[in-house]
Every structure is written in C-alpha cells, then in structure tokens.
Design an enzyme around this catalytic site. Structure first.
Site, PDB file in Angstrom:
ATOM      1  N   ASP A  66       0.819  -1.219   0.000  1.00 24.28           N
ATOM      2  CA  ASP A  66       0.000   0.000   0.000  1.00 24.28           C
ATOM      3  C   ASP A  66       0.854   1.270   0.000  1.00 24.28           C
ATOM      4  O   ASP A  66       0.374   2.342   0.354  1.00 24.28           O
ATOM      5  CB  ASP A  66      -0.957  -0.004   1.193  1.00 24.28           C
ATOM      6  CG  ASP A  66      -0.203  -0.062   2.508  1.00 24.28           C
ATOM      7  OD1 ASP A  66       1.027  -0.276   2.483  1.00 24.28           O
ATOM      8  OD2 ASP A  66      -0.851   0.106   3.554  1.00 24.28           O
ATOM      9  N   HIS A 272      24.263   4.419 -18.530  1.00 20.17           N
ATOM     10  CA  HIS A 272      23.199   4.688 -17.550  1.00 20.17           C
ATOM     11  C   HIS A 272      23.451   3.962 -16.231  1.00 20.17           C
ATOM     12  O   HIS A 272      22.543   3.439 -15.599  1.00 20.17           O
ATOM     13  CB  HIS A 272      21.828   4.320 -18.127  1.00 20.17           C
ATOM     14  CG  HIS A 272      21.346   5.303 -19.140  1.00 20.17           C
ATOM     15  ND1 HIS A 272      20.257   5.093 -19.953  1.00 20.17           N
ATOM     16  CD2 HIS A 272      21.809   6.525 -19.477  1.00 20.17           C
ATOM     17  CE1 HIS A 272      20.084   6.126 -20.748  1.00 20.17           C
ATOM     18  NE2 HIS A 272      21.013   7.024 -20.472  1.00 20.17           N
ATOM     19  N   ASP A 289      26.304  12.204 -13.285  1.00 23.40           N
ATOM     20  CA  ASP A 289      25.257  12.793 -14.124  1.00 23.40           C
ATOM     21  C   ASP A 289      24.031  12.864 -13.226  1.00 23.40           C
ATOM     22  O   ASP A 289      23.363  11.846 -12.982  1.00 23.40           O
ATOM     23  CB  ASP A 289      25.013  11.922 -15.351  1.00 23.40           C
ATOM     24  CG  ASP A 289      23.993  12.532 -16.315  1.00 23.40           C
ATOM     25  OD1 ASP A 289      23.270  13.474 -15.917  1.00 23.40           O
ATOM     26  OD2 ASP A 289      23.917  12.050 -17.464  1.00 23.40           O
ATOM     27  N   ASP A 300      20.056  19.100 -15.882  1.00 21.90           N
ATOM     28  CA  ASP A 300      20.724  17.860 -16.320  1.00 21.90           C
ATOM     29  C   ASP A 300      22.209  18.178 -16.461  1.00 21.90           C
ATOM     30  O   ASP A 300      22.603  18.821 -17.441  1.00 21.90           O
ATOM     31  CB  ASP A 300      20.098  17.420 -17.653  1.00 21.90           C
ATOM     32  CG  ASP A 300      20.612  16.066 -18.117  1.00 21.90           C
ATOM     33  OD1 ASP A 300      21.385  15.432 -17.383  1.00 21.90           O
ATOM     34  OD2 ASP A 300      20.223  15.657 -19.237  1.00 21.90           O
ATOM     35  N   HIS A 383      26.481   8.199 -28.093  1.00 24.63           N
ATOM     36  CA  HIS A 383      25.221   8.929 -27.900  1.00 24.63           C
ATOM     37  C   HIS A 383      25.291  10.274 -28.605  1.00 24.63           C
ATOM     38  O   HIS A 383      26.328  10.651 -29.137  1.00 24.63           O
ATOM     39  CB  HIS A 383      24.895   9.077 -26.407  1.00 24.63           C
ATOM     40  CG  HIS A 383      25.905   9.830 -25.593  1.00 24.63           C
ATOM     41  ND1 HIS A 383      25.987  11.202 -25.592  1.00 24.63           N
ATOM     42  CD2 HIS A 383      26.874   9.382 -24.746  1.00 24.63           C
ATOM     43  CE1 HIS A 383      26.953  11.564 -24.752  1.00 24.63           C
ATOM     44  NE2 HIS A 383      27.508  10.494 -24.241  1.00 24.63           N
ATOM     45  N   HIS A 387      19.856  16.996 -26.092  1.00 25.67           N
ATOM     46  CA  HIS A 387      18.417  16.731 -26.208  1.00 25.67           C
ATOM     47  C   HIS A 387      17.687  17.935 -25.640  1.00 25.67           C
ATOM     48  O   HIS A 387      18.253  18.710 -24.867  1.00 25.67           O
ATOM     49  CB  HIS A 387      18.044  15.441 -25.460  1.00 25.67           C
ATOM     50  CG  HIS A 387      18.550  15.389 -24.037  1.00 25.67           C
ATOM     51  ND1 HIS A 387      17.887  16.010 -22.998  1.00 25.67           N
ATOM     52  CD2 HIS A 387      19.658  14.816 -23.495  1.00 25.67           C
ATOM     53  CE1 HIS A 387      18.576  15.801 -21.879  1.00 25.67           C
ATOM     54  NE2 HIS A 387      19.648  15.087 -22.147  1.00 25.67           N
ATOM     55  N   HIS A 394      14.347  14.509 -20.756  1.00 28.99           N
ATOM     56  CA  HIS A 394      14.382  14.395 -22.219  1.00 28.99           C
ATOM     57  C   HIS A 394      13.064  14.990 -22.675  1.00 28.99           C
ATOM     58  O   HIS A 394      12.059  14.303 -22.790  1.00 28.99           O
ATOM     59  CB  HIS A 394      14.530  12.931 -22.657  1.00 28.99           C
ATOM     60  CG  HIS A 394      15.824  12.323 -22.214  1.00 28.99           C
ATOM     61  ND1 HIS A 394      16.032  10.980 -22.127  1.00 28.99           N
ATOM     62  CD2 HIS A 394      17.000  12.886 -21.826  1.00 28.99           C
ATOM     63  CE1 HIS A 394      17.274  10.736 -21.711  1.00 28.99           C
ATOM     64  NE2 HIS A 394      17.864  11.884 -21.516  1.00 28.99           N
ATOM     65  N   GLU A 425      26.355  17.775 -24.323  1.00 29.07           N
ATOM     66  CA  GLU A 425      26.939  16.741 -23.465  1.00 29.07           C
ATOM     67  C   GLU A 425      27.784  15.702 -24.197  1.00 29.07           C
ATOM     68  O   GLU A 425      27.472  14.515 -24.184  1.00 29.07           O
ATOM     69  CB  GLU A 425      25.825  16.020 -22.690  1.00 29.07           C
ATOM     70  CG  GLU A 425      24.665  15.502 -23.533  1.00 29.07           C
ATOM     71  CD  GLU A 425      23.671  14.715 -22.664  1.00 29.07           C
ATOM     72  OE1 GLU A 425      24.101  13.779 -21.976  1.00 29.07           O
ATOM     73  OE2 GLU A 425      22.463  15.038 -22.702  1.00 29.07           O
ATOM     74  N   TYR A 429      34.147   7.226 -24.050  1.00 25.23           N
ATOM     75  CA  TYR A 429      34.059   6.065 -23.157  1.00 25.23           C
ATOM     76  C   TYR A 429      34.979   4.994 -23.739  1.00 25.23           C
ATOM     77  O   TYR A 429      34.669   4.407 -24.784  1.00 25.23           O
ATOM     78  CB  TYR A 429      32.599   5.582 -23.076  1.00 25.23           C
ATOM     79  CG  TYR A 429      31.647   6.746 -22.835  1.00 25.23           C
ATOM     80  CD1 TYR A 429      31.387   7.195 -21.543  1.00 25.23           C
ATOM     81  CD2 TYR A 429      31.076   7.434 -23.905  1.00 25.23           C
ATOM     82  CE1 TYR A 429      30.565   8.291 -21.322  1.00 25.23           C
ATOM     83  CE2 TYR A 429      30.249   8.531 -23.697  1.00 25.23           C
ATOM     84  CZ  TYR A 429      29.995   8.951 -22.401  1.00 25.23           C
ATOM     85  OH  TYR A 429      29.192  10.040 -22.191  1.00 25.23           O
ATOM     86  N   ARG A 446      32.226  12.367 -19.487  1.00 22.58           N
ATOM     87  CA  ARG A 446      31.161  13.163 -20.125  1.00 22.58           C
ATOM     88  C   ARG A 446      31.145  14.511 -19.432  1.00 22.58           C
ATOM     89  O   ARG A 446      31.363  14.593 -18.215  1.00 22.58           O
ATOM     90  CB  ARG A 446      29.804  12.458 -20.022  1.00 22.58           C
ATOM     91  CG  ARG A 446      28.654  13.262 -20.602  1.00 22.58           C
ATOM     92  CD  ARG A 446      27.383  12.446 -20.882  1.00 22.58           C
ATOM     93  NE  ARG A 446      26.744  11.903 -19.702  1.00 22.58           N
ATOM     94  CZ  ARG A 446      26.818  10.645 -19.312  1.00 22.58           C
ATOM     95  NH1 ARG A 446      27.510   9.772 -20.015  1.00 22.58           N
ATOM     96  NH2 ARG A 446      26.199  10.217 -18.221  1.00 22.58           N
ATOM     97  N   GLU A 448      28.478  17.764 -19.329  1.00 27.20           N
ATOM     98  CA  GLU A 448      27.121  18.132 -19.769  1.00 27.20           C
ATOM     99  C   GLU A 448      26.681  19.433 -19.118  1.00 27.20           C
ATOM    100  O   GLU A 448      26.681  19.559 -17.889  1.00 27.20           O
ATOM    101  CB  GLU A 448      26.139  17.027 -19.378  1.00 27.20           C
ATOM    102  CG  GLU A 448      24.691  17.357 -19.722  1.00 27.20           C
ATOM    103  CD  GLU A 448      23.748  16.189 -19.471  1.00 27.20           C
ATOM    104  OE1 GLU A 448      24.024  15.358 -18.597  1.00 27.20           O
ATOM    105  OE2 GLU A 448      22.713  16.128 -20.174  1.00 27.20           O
TER     106      GLU A 448
HETATM  107  N1  GLY Z   1      20.747  12.371 -17.607  1.00 28.80           N
HETATM  108  C1  GLY Z   1      20.256  11.869 -18.805  1.00 28.80           C
HETATM  109  C2  GLY Z   1      20.941  12.456 -19.943  1.00 28.80           C
HETATM  110  O1  GLY Z   1      21.974  13.064 -19.790  1.00 28.80           O
HETATM  111  O2  GLY Z   1      20.455  12.418 -21.040  1.00 28.80           O
HETATM  112 MN    MN Z   2      21.306  14.848 -20.821  1.00 27.61          MN
HETATM  113 MN    MN Z   3      22.575  13.903 -17.969  1.00 29.99          MN
END
Ligand code: GLY
Ligand code: MN
Ligand code: MN
Length: 483
Positions: A66, A272, A289, A300, A383, A387, A394, A425, A429, A446, A448
């Site tokens: 619950d 991720h 991140d 982000d 990637h 975005h 996103h 970003e 890698y 990375r 960003e």
């Molecule tokens: N944190 C998700 C991205 O960077 O797209």
């Molecule tokens: Mn992002």
């Molecule tokens: Mn991110």
C-alpha cells in the site's frame, strides 16, 4: 566563483509554495500564466475547426503493497494548469459560446477525513478560484459530465494511444454520447492527437520557465560542487550520491530530475550506470550525471573529476578533448542553425582527438573526415550531443521539422529558436581493448551543461560548477586542505 546560494538567488522558499499544506497558494507563477496557455490551445483548436481537448494528469503508482511512489503530476497537464494534485483532468471546449465555460477542471472533492491523513485538497471551488478555471467539478462526476461536454462537438483532441486506461475511458464517454443519438445528440466524429500542438508550445520556454530552469540549474550546480568538495578516495558511490540528494532538498528542489549516475572508474563507461556500492579509488575518475527537479522543471548536469583531486596525464588528455568538443558544440548553438550543428561540431573534435591519441589507428584513417564517414568514433562516442530539456529531462518536441512540405522524405533537422533549451553533453568512453593504448583503458568522461538558445548564441545556465580541469582540481584541493 560563487559557491553559495543566497535567498535571492535561488529563492528556496518559493520552491515550496504549491506544496505547503498549511497555506495553499495558487499555481507557481500565477494563474494568468496558465490561463494564457489554455487560451493559446483554445485558439489553435478553433483554427482547426473546434472540438474538445481532454488532458488528464498522471495516475498515482503503487510501489509495493500500500505504499505509492512519490506522486509526480503529468507534465502536459501541469503546463496548462499549474495544478499538482493527483486525480484531475482538464477539459478545454473550443466550441463553448460566450456564456459557457471553456476551461474546466475536474479534481478531488473536499474530504475532511482524507485531508486529515493526506493534507489539503483544493476541491473544485477552491481550485477554480485559485487556478482561474471557468468551471470545476468533482472527479467522481467525470462519467456524468464528460458525455454532456463532448456531445455535439465536432472532434476530440487528446494524447491518442498514450494510455490504455485513458483510451478506454474516452471510448466509454463516446459510447455514452452515441447512446443518445436517437434524441438528436451527435457524437464527435473525429479524434486528433493533441500532443504535437502542446509539444511545439513547450519547446520554446517563456520567461517564467526560463527563470525556474535557471534556479534548478543553480541548485544542481551546487550539488556537483558539494560532491567534488566532499569526495575522497575510499568513499562509495552511494555516499557521493547522498551529498547530491542532500543539496537538492536543502535548497528546495522537490526531487532528482532522473536517477542519479555516480560512476567510479570503469563504471563510467556504462552510460546509464546508477550510483552503486563501488569504492572510488585513488586514480579513479568519478562521473556524476545528476540534477534536480524544481517546481516541475529539470536540470541535467554531468561532471567528471578525479577521486583524488588530480587528473592523471592520460585522464587529462581525454578530458581536454571532451571539453574542447563541448566548446565547439557551444559555439555552434544559436538561433537559426539546425539541431544537428552542435553534434556535428562536437563529433569533429572528438574524432580528431581519437586520431591524435592513437585510440583510432592513424594508419587506417587518412583524415578526420574518414573517421566521421565510417562512424569509427561511435565505438567511443555512442550517444548524441544533446536533447531538449524542460519539464521532462528528455523533453518533448520533434527533432526534425514537421509539415506537409516534407511528406515522403526525411525532414531536415529542426532549426533552433531563441528560448529553446537543450543539453550539450559530449563524452568519450574507452573500454579496455587490445587495439587501444593501455594508458586510456577504462576512462569514461562526459561533460554536460544546459543551454538556453539566444539569437546570437546560447546562455549556459549550469556553469555554477566549474568545468575546466584546472578549476576542478583547485576546488577539490582547496576542500581537501580545508581552505
Ligand atoms: N541524464 C540523462 C541524460 O543526460 O540524457
Ligand atoms: Mn542529458
Ligand atoms: Mn545527464
């Protein structure tokens, strides 16, 4: 660098305005803001021949037995109402005449007993007044009221096929109208997807949204600073995550905007990777991140820093390539260019860096153009460079131009306009592999930042946390010395 967050800078108190059970307020930013958005939707629907729009908020979701997951409203619904209670639906009637309500809310009825357990509910009357609707009804009256509201209207507009549950509800309401056709009532003859219209509206942020996003960005930047300052070799990833979460809540953000990534060493090569149990060792890089959601808007941010406070020379080489790629993407971000331009700029710098370091074989690729043509960089950069960002991390919005003129062909990438918000970003890698120089093995980096597109360039709203390697090192070393 300003590493403090003052009352005036982040207005932490304001974050809780809509969530204060003792003193319920109206919507964040004022009811007029949301009323104007509803008017824009109504005007657009009238221009398309009228009809009724239905926009439900998100359902509550059970976590176990619950206990629910923390409630999060639906972003479209919030955009048009500012209303954060569960069990609510907005109706916009583009055929309402002057004496009829065009903007109607269904929400939970007042209930003294439930409010004792769960906190205040506005109730239909309170919500109508505070949020500026023309009319409001209890949510329990949906099945009685909606067939009446959609009868004799030409069309329905809602998120088609987005939710089985809601599709079934709509079908039930249409059936209820059809059951009355012998009395001369007509049912809507068409249903259209409402989301493209709302997506286009949401894609270009207004001043209130940009202000909120700047504040979310500022809090998130502070969280990254705190993580850099407190990180020491020997800490576990979840301990570093705790510093982030503490900072989000400390400054009034309601929640993380998405699951925090805190990745030590080789874990940074898992895109991720969620914060886990791994120990940050001397010599490891830490990729974080993570960012908060403030009043419904996400930041982000990614930063990558050495656990010890000092980059090794190999780490520093890769870091500076990624930073240069990010700068190239930043330089390519402005109104009038297409969405792909920052990505192309970043890829070119990364590809050159992969050749310069020998990570890609210089005998095999004659030039950076060959690396790009063969997509050889994609093994190390898999990637995209950014975005849309907004209420959803996103965020909504097409990445390509839509419209009849592009029917049957791949439309061009979307042209950036002032007020659009996106991330920048790039990363690299580099997993351990025979054909890669060993000094670069297991480096994942990375960087960003969040950008608001302007006519002449872009405003980076997340640079409250340093990005330059020397600045990161001195921030960390100052903290280690207790400076
Ligand atoms: N944190 C998700 C991205 O960077 O797209
Ligand atoms: Mn992002
Ligand atoms: Mn991110």
């Amino acid at each position: 660098m300003d590493t403090t967050l003052t009352e005036s800078a982040a207005a932490p108190g304001a974050a809780a305005d809509t969530a204060n059970a003792d003193t319920p307020g109206g919507p964040d930013g004022g009811a007029a803001l949301y009323r104007a958005r509803r008017e824009r939707v109504l005007a657009a629907l009238r221009a398309q021949g009228g009809g009724v729009a239905l926009v439900p908020t998100a359902p509550e979701v059970m976590r176990n037995r619950d206990a629910d997951y923390p409630y999060r409203h639906d972003s479209y619904f919030y955009y048009l109402t500012g209303f954060t209670e569960p069990e609510a639906l907005l109706v916009l009637d583009a055929n309402a005449d002057e004496n009829q309500p065009a903007s109607i809310l269904f929400c939970r009825a007042k209930n003294v007993e439930r409010e004792t357990w769960e906190g205040l509910r506005f109730g239909p009357d309170g919500a109508r007044e505070a949020f500026g609707f023309d009319a409001a009804f209890p949510i329990d009256d949906l099945d009685a009221q909606i067939p009446r509201l959609i009868a004799n209207r030409p069309a329905l507009h809602y998120a088609l096929a987005a939710s089985e549950r809601f599709d079934a509800q709509v079908r039930g309401w249409i059936d209820a109208v059809r059951a009355q056709t012998r009395s001369g009532v007509t049912a809507p003859a068409a249903a259209y997807d409402l989301l493209p219209l709302l997506d286009d509206m949401r894609l270009v942020k207004d001043a209130h949204e940009l202000d909120t996003m700047r504040r979310a960005a500022k809090i998130s930047a502070l969280a990254h600073i705190r993580a850099m300052q407190t990180c020491r070799p020997g800490m576990r990833e979840y301990e570093i995550e705790a510093e982030l979460l503490y900072t989000f809540r400390k400054y009034g953000a309601q929640a993380p905007a998405y699951g925090s990534i805190v990745a030590a060493g080789a874990n940074a090569c898992v895109l991720h990777y969620p914060a886990g149990n791994a120990v940050a060792r001397e010599g490891d890089l830490i990729l974080i991140d993570a960012a908060c959601e403030l009043n419904g808007y996400a930041a982000d941010i990614t930063r990558t820093f050495p656990a010890s406070g000092r980059f090794t020379s190999a780490q520093r080489e890769i870091y500076d390539i990624v930073l240069a790629a990010q700068q190239a993407a930043v330089n390519a971000t402005r109104a009038g260019v297409n969405f792909e331009a920052p990505h192309d700029a970043a890829v070119r710098v990364l590809a050159q860096g992969l050749l310069d370091t020998g990570i890609l074989d210089r005998q095999r690729f004659a030039s950076v153009d060959d690396v790009i043509a063969e997509r050889a960089y994609a093994r190390f950069y898999m990637h995209r460079t950014g975005h849309w960002l907004g209420m959803d991390v996103h965020d909504v919005g097409d990445y390509r131009e839509r419209g009849a003129q592009h029917a049957g062909e791949t439309p061009p990438w979307r042209t950036l306009r002032a007020g659009m918000t996106l991330t920048i970003e790039p990363g690299l890698y580099i997993r351990a592999a025979e054909d890669v120089p060993e000094r670069y093995w297991d480096i994942g980096i990375r960087i960003e930042d969040d950008a608001i597109v302007t006519e002449t360039g872009c405003e980076l709203i997340t640079r409250g946390v340093p990005v330059n390697a020397d600045e990161i090192e001195s921030l960390m070393q100052d903290a280690q010395r207790g400076a």
